[in-house]
Write a protein that holds these residues in place. Structure first.
Motif, PDB file in Angstrom:
ATOM      1  N   UNK A 268      54.598  62.972  44.911  1.00 46.72           N
ATOM      2  CA  UNK A 268      53.141  63.720  45.003  1.00 46.72           C
ATOM      3  C   UNK A 268      53.498  65.016  44.937  1.00 46.72           C
ATOM      4  N   UNK A 269      52.315  66.158  44.588  1.00 45.26           N
ATOM      5  CA  UNK A 269      52.021  67.157  44.137  1.00 45.26           C
ATOM      6  C   UNK A 269      52.553  68.083  45.116  1.00 45.26           C
ATOM      7  N   UNK A 270      52.877  69.052  45.513  1.00 49.47           N
ATOM      8  CA  UNK A 270      53.112  70.138  46.874  1.00 49.47           C
ATOM      9  C   UNK A 270      51.804  70.985  46.963  1.00 49.47           C
ATOM     10  N   UNK A 271      51.014  71.186  48.088  1.00 51.22           N
ATOM     11  CA  UNK A 271      49.801  71.595  48.167  1.00 51.22           C
ATOM     12  C   UNK A 271      50.142  72.531  48.722  1.00 51.22           C
ATOM     13  N   UNK A 272      49.462  73.761  48.998  1.00 51.80           N
ATOM     14  CA  UNK A 272      48.719  74.373  49.984  1.00 51.80           C
ATOM     15  C   UNK A 272      48.827  73.905  51.732  1.00 51.80           C
TER      16      UNK A 272
END
Length: 434
Positions: A45-49
Motif C-alpha cells: 500500500x502507498x503511504x499516507x499522512x
C-alpha cells in the motif's frame, strides 16, 4: 523556494527510505501534509499522512508532560527523590527532575537482550535486572532510556492505571489525538532496515516493550503527531499551563561533545536547540529498529514539523527544510492592548542606581530590561506583587513600595538615578551627584 511536496520527494529519493510521511503546522493549524513510497518498501500500500509509524523516543515527551501534570496537581515535587514514590528502586536518591532531564546518572540501556527488538518484561523484571548508576546524579547529561521506564512506572503508581491509559486520558483524548496508539493498527507501516551498500531490506520485529514501553512504544501518523508539534510550539490547549510548558523547555543540561560547540540541550523531557533565525527550537527525535522520527517546533514563529520514515538508516534534513519553508517572513504585529491601570503607571524608564532600565507592558504583565538587555525578564501578577518568569529574575519577586520605588529581590529601582527622594540600601552620599 521549493514546495513542500518537492522537498518531500527529494528526501525520499536521496534517503532511499521505503516511505516518508511529513506534516507542517503553523499557529496551531495544519498547513500541509504528504507521504511518498509504500508501507512495505515494495509493491504494498502507498503511504499516507495518516499511516502509522513507530515514533520511538518522542514517546518520552508524552510521559514527561504527564509527570508535570501530576506535579501541577500537587501529587509530586520535581525535587522528590524517586524512592519516595518507588521505594523498590536501588537508586532512590535520584530526583524526578534528574530523571526528566537525563542527569540522573542512570545507565542508558537495560541489562539483558536488546529491549527494542525483544518482548519486554514487567516492572519487577526490570528492577530485578539491576539497573545502576554510571555517573553521579546531577553532574552531567547522560541519555537514559531506563530513566523513562522509571518515570512511566511513577505515572502508573500515582494514576493507578497503565502509563498509556494515563496519557490517553490526560493528553491524547483532550487534544483529539486518537490516532496515536500503544500498538500498531492493521495498516501501520512495516519497520524496515535498509542495507547500507545496496537496496536489500530486512523486516524488523516489534514487540510490547513492557516496563520499557514509556521510553519508545507509541505509534502515530504524521497528521496526528503534528498536533503535538503545535503543542511543542506552545499551543498546549487545556492539557498544560503555559507557565509549566515554559518550565519544561528551559535548557537544563547541555549535550556536550568534545571539540564541537554544543548543538542541543535537554529540558524536562524535551530537547532544545539553540539560536536559529527564528529563535530556539523545541522537540525530540525517535529511533526504533525499522523506524526514525523527528518532531521540531519553533515557538517564536509558531511553526512545527513532523517527519516519519520506516527505515533505520537515515532521515535526512527534511524537517529543517520544511521549517525553513514554513517560517513566515515576518511575524504579524502583536495586537494592540490597553495595559492594566497599575501596569500603565509603571511603564517607562527606571534606574537601578545609575543603570537604566525600561519597563514595557505585555498582555499579562510587563517586561523589564536593563539598557543592554542582559537582564530582560517577563513579569506576571503574583499576589500583591509580580513574579519573574525568565532569565536573571526568573522566580524573583517585584513589589511597588509605598514611596513608589520598585523593590526587585532587594534591588531598588527609582525614576531617577539614585533619586534622593527614595531610600536606597546603604544610603546616599550627602553631596549627591557632584
Amino acid at each position: 523556494m521549493a514546495s513542500y511536496d518537492d522537498l518531500l520527494h527529494a528526501e525520499h529519493a536521496q534517503s532511499r527510505s521505503a516511505s516518508v510521511a511529513a506534516a507542517v503546522v503553523r499557529d496551531g493549524v495544519l498547513e500541509w501534509s504528504g507521504a511518498v513510497g509504500t508501507t512495505d518498501g515494495r509493491d504494498g500500500p502507498e503511504a499516507t499522512a495518516s499511516t502509522q509509524y513507530r515514533i520511538g523516543s518522542i514517546t518520552k515527551t508524552f510521559v514527561a508532560v504527564e509527570v508535570m501534570r501530576l506535579r501541577d496537581e500537587g501529587r509530586l515535587d520535581l525535587a522528590d527523590p524517586i524512592g519516595r514514590h518507588l521505594p523498590e528502586v536501588p537508586f532512590g536518591h535520584v530526583t524526578i527532575a534528574q530523571l526528566l532531564s537525563h542527569t540522573s546518572g542512570l545507565e542508558a540501556e537495560t541489562h539483558g537482550p536488546w529491549w527494542e527488538r525483544t518482548p519486554g518484561g514487567d516492572w519487577s523484571a526490570l528492577i530485578a535486572s539491576g539497573p545502576r548508576l554510571v555517573h553521579t546524579p546531577g553532574t552531567r547529561f547522560h541519555y537514559s532510556n531506563v530513566g523513562f521506564g522509571v518515570l512511566g512506572r511513577l505515572v502508573e503508581v500515582l494514576r493507578m492505571t497503565s502509563w498509556f491509559d494515563a496519557i490517553r486520558d490526560g493528553i491524547l483524548d483532550p487534544l483529539g489525538l486518537t490516532g496515536i496508539t500503544e500498538h500498531p493498527t492493521a495498516d501501520a507501516a512495516t519497520g524496515l532496515s535498509h542495507h547500507p551498500l545496496d537496496d536489500r531490506l530486512l523486516v524488523e520485529p516489534h514487540h510490547d516493550a513492557g516496563a520499557m514501553a514509556p521510553a519508545g512504544q507509541l505509534w502515530a501518523g504524521a497528521e496526528d503527531l503534528v498536533r503535538w508539534a503545535a503543542f511543542a510550539a506552545g499551543d498546549t490547549g487545556s492539557v498544560l499551563s503555559s507557565s509549566t510548558w515554559s518550565e519544561m523547555v528551559v535548557p537544563l543540561a547541555v549535550d556536550d561533545r568534545p571539540g564541537v560547540p554544543w548543538a542541543t540541550a535537554q529540558g524536562l523531557g524535551w530537547r532544545v536547540w539553540p539560536g536559529t533565525v527564528a529563535g530556539r527550537q523545541v522537540g525530540h527525535g525517535g529511533s526504533m529498529p525499522g523506524f526514525l522520527a523527528t518532531l521540531q517546533a519553533e515557538p517564536e514563529s509558531g511553526t512545527g514539523v513532523v517527519v516519519l520514515v520506516n527505515d533505520t538508516l537515515r532521515i535526512g534534513d527534511l524537517a529543517s527544510a520544511l521549517l525553513d519553508a514554513a517560517r513566515p517572513a515576518k511575524r504579524p504585529a502583536t495586537p494592540a492592548f490597553d495595559p492594566a491601570p497599575d501596569v500603565a503607571r509603571l511603564v517607562g524608564d527606571w534606574f537601578w542606581g545609575p543603570v537604566p532600565f525600561r519597563l514595557e507592558p505585555t498582555a499579562d504583565g510587563f517586561h523589564l530590561s536593563d539598557a543592554n538587555a542582559n537582564r530582560r525578564s517577563r513579569f506576571v501578577r503574583d499576589g500583591d506583587g509580580w513574579r519573574g518568569l525568565d532569565t536573571y529574575y526568573a522566580g524573583e519577586r517585584l513589589v511597588v513600595r509605598p514611596d513608589g520605588a520598585l523593590d526587585l529581590a532587594s534591588f531598588v529601582l527609582a525614576r531617577e538615578p539614585y533619586d534622593p527622594a527614595v531610600e536606597h540600601p546603604g544610603g546616599l552620599d550627602p553631596r549627591g551627584w557632584h
